[in-house]
Design a protein around this motif. Structure first.
Motif, short mmCIF file in Angstrom:
data_model
loop_
_atom_site.label_atom_id
_atom_site.label_comp_id
_atom_site.label_asym_id
_atom_site.label_seq_id
_atom_site.Cartn_x
_atom_site.Cartn_y
_atom_site.Cartn_z
N UNK A 387 0.82 -1.21 0.00
CA UNK A 387 0.00 0.00 0.00
C UNK A 387 0.84 1.26 0.00
N UNK A 388 2.03 1.18 0.56
CA UNK A 388 2.92 2.35 0.51
C UNK A 388 3.21 2.72 -0.95
N UNK A 389 3.46 1.70 -1.79
CA UNK A 389 3.85 1.97 -3.17
C UNK A 389 2.71 1.82 -4.18
N UNK A 390 1.75 0.95 -3.91
CA UNK A 390 0.67 0.71 -4.87
C UNK A 390 -0.69 1.11 -4.32
N UNK A 391 -0.71 1.75 -3.17
CA UNK A 391 -1.97 2.01 -2.48
C UNK A 391 -2.95 2.85 -3.26
N UNK A 392 -2.48 3.86 -3.97
CA UNK A 392 -3.39 4.72 -4.72
C UNK A 392 -4.14 3.89 -5.76
N UNK A 393 -3.40 3.02 -6.45
CA UNK A 393 -4.02 2.17 -7.46
C UNK A 393 -4.97 1.17 -6.83
N UNK A 394 -4.53 0.51 -5.76
CA UNK A 394 -5.37 -0.50 -5.12
C UNK A 394 -6.66 0.12 -4.58
N UNK A 395 -6.56 1.29 -3.97
CA UNK A 395 -7.75 1.96 -3.44
C UNK A 395 -8.72 2.29 -4.57
N UNK A 396 -8.19 2.70 -5.71
CA UNK A 396 -9.04 3.07 -6.83
C UNK A 396 -9.79 1.86 -7.38
N UNK A 397 -9.12 0.71 -7.47
CA UNK A 397 -9.79 -0.45 -8.07
C UNK A 397 -10.69 -1.18 -7.07
N UNK A 398 -10.57 -0.84 -5.78
CA UNK A 398 -11.48 -1.40 -4.79
C UNK A 398 -12.70 -0.53 -4.57
N UNK A 399 -12.57 0.76 -4.74
CA UNK A 399 -13.69 1.67 -4.51
C UNK A 399 -13.76 2.11 -3.06
N UNK A 400 -14.57 3.10 -2.81
CA UNK A 400 -14.61 3.77 -1.51
C UNK A 400 -14.97 2.83 -0.36
N UNK A 401 -15.92 1.93 -0.56
CA UNK A 401 -16.35 1.06 0.53
C UNK A 401 -15.27 0.05 0.92
N UNK A 402 -14.61 -0.55 -0.08
CA UNK A 402 -13.69 -1.64 0.20
C UNK A 402 -12.25 -1.21 0.47
N UNK A 403 -11.86 -0.01 0.05
CA UNK A 403 -10.48 0.43 0.23
C UNK A 403 -10.01 0.35 1.69
N UNK A 404 -10.83 0.68 2.69
CA UNK A 404 -10.37 0.58 4.08
C UNK A 404 -10.09 -0.85 4.54
N UNK A 405 -10.52 -1.84 3.77
CA UNK A 405 -10.31 -3.24 4.16
C UNK A 405 -8.97 -3.78 3.65
N UNK A 406 -8.23 -2.97 2.91
CA UNK A 406 -6.99 -3.43 2.30
C UNK A 406 -5.88 -3.60 3.34
N UNK A 407 -5.21 -4.74 3.29
CA UNK A 407 -4.03 -5.02 4.12
C UNK A 407 -4.19 -4.45 5.53
N UNK A 408 -5.15 -4.99 6.21
CA UNK A 408 -5.54 -4.50 7.53
C UNK A 408 -4.42 -4.64 8.56
N UNK A 409 -4.51 -3.85 9.60
CA UNK A 409 -3.64 -3.96 10.76
C UNK A 409 -4.46 -4.04 12.03
N UNK A 410 -5.06 -2.90 12.41
CA UNK A 410 -5.84 -2.82 13.64
C UNK A 410 -6.98 -3.84 13.68
N UNK A 411 -7.64 -4.06 12.56
CA UNK A 411 -8.75 -5.00 12.54
C UNK A 411 -8.33 -6.39 12.96
N UNK A 412 -7.17 -6.84 12.49
CA UNK A 412 -6.66 -8.15 12.89
C UNK A 412 -6.33 -8.16 14.37
N UNK A 413 -5.58 -7.17 14.82
CA UNK A 413 -5.15 -7.16 16.22
C UNK A 413 -6.34 -7.10 17.17
N UNK A 414 -7.32 -6.28 16.86
CA UNK A 414 -8.47 -6.15 17.75
C UNK A 414 -9.30 -7.43 17.83
N UNK A 415 -9.17 -8.29 16.85
CA UNK A 415 -9.87 -9.58 16.89
C UNK A 415 -8.98 -10.70 17.42
#
Length: 525
Positions: A387-415
């Motif tokens: 996401x550091x290098x390809x994040x802009x592209x990945x966010x665009x092809x996922x769309x607004x709803x799904x982009x926050x689900x990309x390569x999660x961190x906090x979500x995994x730890x909190x579960x």
């Protein structure tokens, strides 16, 4: 007498029983004590670190060493953004080949910079009778010329010379194998690059077959390095899932498929060992082949599986029955469903709660999938630098709803899911420190923040590359922390990642790297 004592240092041990120390004693490659336990002991060598920060050596839990080393010596079309420039590089590479009809390997291909894929017809214009293989940077596709297409079975699908996933594998098999000597040189070159970035141990993500294997006897290249004293860092090898074969084991063993001799996770020593069984479910986001439940934003397709889903699931179950830890490649959420379903099925057939199965990448994970990771005890092995290098592209092809689900961190730890950091080098930058910075900031190179709620603390990010990496690789009894009895694998940094501005973490100097208690040649000073 100690072999070495490090003194006057800011030693961040990652061990809650003794979080920070100033002195560390080493004897025969192991840590024997901290602070008062070693300060007064004589040592053959005393190294005054003048306040520098020391951390456990970083563990990169998903790399491709042979591919990295080979790519470094392969002509590259990156960062060409015009078709004519790409073809000029290919033609120059062809001109270096003296043997008629020889293979010409070219790296650095990415259709996103060109706006479309190259075609076999375009490559034909500059091939001059050679077989051209232009590798996609993701490792999930390639473009070949007609000379290669003519060698492939008619049923292998392609798009005007672009081959994705299993079609690429079919083309690669025409090119393989590489010699063990050539692979050994490439692995050594890549391993030394890892040391320069503070990585002291890694997991090689798939040898002997699959998308990125280089030889059916690929393990021998690593053993050659080990025998010759040239293996730069500790390596755990993942066997490709398609190396499993039917076996006539005793009925009570319940093993339908295995590697010859029953080889499985855990065989080897502190330097070279067998790790997980690597099983692919889908492709990758760069190539638009990651398997999604809904189409890519602005497109009409949902990616693809590597094989029939039932065959993939059967391989996962059979690997589990054969005693392997499993490392299941799943980038899209549809692929993650397949992986989790199969892992759940495997555990029902034969419970192995200690297996520490992993999902590699976990690139797009829906909210409802997080509890399943936790319930099954599956680790998420992510690549923050994607996401550091390809994040802009990945966010665009996922769309607004799904982009926050990309390569999660906090979500995994909190579960309660084990969050493991890795690079997937050479797909992108291998630096753990730059990955740590992204895990906290969640900002791409352009400054776009992607899924800010998935940010973690610096300590949690460092843990992903030390403690969690050791856990994921079954090294938690010997690595991941700087505690008595553990391996003396450590990295000396020019600053403390916990104390500098987050924006500076990626630029912290790796001053020196120690493996087995010895300072490596790659150390800066």
């Amino acid at each position: 007498m100690l072999c070495t004592r490090l003194t006057n240092a800011n030693i961040v041990t990652m061990d809650p029983a003794h979080p920070v120390a100033h002195d560390l004693g080493i004897w025969r490659g192991r840590i024997v004590g901290l602070d008062d336990a070693v300060t007064s002991l004589p040592a053959r060598e005393v190294i005054d670190l003048q306040g520098a920060t020391v951390l456990p050596g970083f563990i990169d839990s998903h790399v491709h060493l042979a591919w990295t080393g080979l790519k470094a010596s392969t002509p590259s079309v990156a960062p060409c953004t015009r078709v004519e420039d790409v073809l000029a590089v290919v033609e120059e590479a062809v001109a270096r080949k003296s043997s008629p009809g020889a293979w010409v390997d070219v790296a650095g291909y990415d259709q996103r910079g060109l706006g479309r894929h190259l075609t076999a017809a375009e490559l034909d214009k500059v091939s001059h009778g050679h077989k051209v293989f232009l590798m996609h940077d993701s490792g999930h596709g390639c473009v070949v010329n007609s000379a290669v297409l003519d060698l492939l079975p008619a049923e292998v699908p392609h798009e005007n010379g672009f081959l994705a996933e299993s079609s690429m594998t079919a083309a690669r098999r025409l090119r393989l194998p590489y010699s063990q000597a050539e692979l050994a040189d490439a692995i050594e070159r890549a391993g030394r690059e890892c040391l320069r970035e503070g990585v002291t141990a890694c997991a090689e993500a798939g040898i002997g077959g699959g998308l990125l294997g280089h030889s059916p006897v690929e393990l021998g290249a690593y053993q050659l390095l080990r025998d010759q004293g040239r293996l730069p860092l500790r390596v755990q090898l993942m066997a490709a899932g398609d190396t499993l074969g039917p076996v006539a084991a005793h009925e009570s063993d319940g093993i339908p498929r295995a590697l010859d001799l029953g080889l499985r996770t855990g065989f080897g020593d502190d330097w070279l060992s067998m790790g997980a069984l690597k099983i692919y479910t889908d492709g990758g986001m760069m190539a638009r082949t990651a398997a999604l439940t809904r189409p890519y934003h602005g497109m009409e397709h949902t990616g693809q599986f590597q094989d029939d889903p039932e065959r993939i699931a059967d391989t996962i179950v059979d690997g589990h029955l054969a005693g392997w830890q499993l490392a299941v490649h799943a980038i899209g959420d549809r692929a993650a469903d397949l992986a989790l379903d199969a892992l759940e099925r495997a555990q029902r057939v034969r419970p192995r709660p200690e297996a520490r199965h992993r999902v590699e990448h976990a690139g797009l994970i829906r909210p409802d999938q997080l509890p399943r990771f936790a319930r099954l005890g599956v680790a998420a092995v992510v690549q923050p630098n994607f996401l550091r290098y390809f994040g802009d592209d990945y966010a665009a092809i996922m769309g607004e709803e799904r982009a926050p689900w990309l390569y999660r961190g906090r979500g995994f730890l909190d579960h309660g899911v084990t969050l493991v950091g890795s690079s997937d080098r050479p797909v992108t930058d291998g630096s753990p420190l730059r990955a740590v910075q992204f895990m906290v900031e969640r900002a791409s190179e352009s400054g776009q923040v992607i899924g800010p709620d998935e940010g973690v603390t610096v300590d949690e990010a460092l843990r992903a590359y030390t403690v969690a990496g050791a856990f994921a690789c079954h090294w938690d009894d010997s690595a991941g922390t700087l505690a008595p009895g553990r391996r003396a694998d450590l990295v000396v940094l020019g600053d403390d990642p916990r104390r500098v501005s987050t924006s500076r973490i990626g630029d912290i100097e790796v001053v020196s790297t120690f493996v087995d208690g010895r300072k490596t040649e790659e150390s800066a000073r």
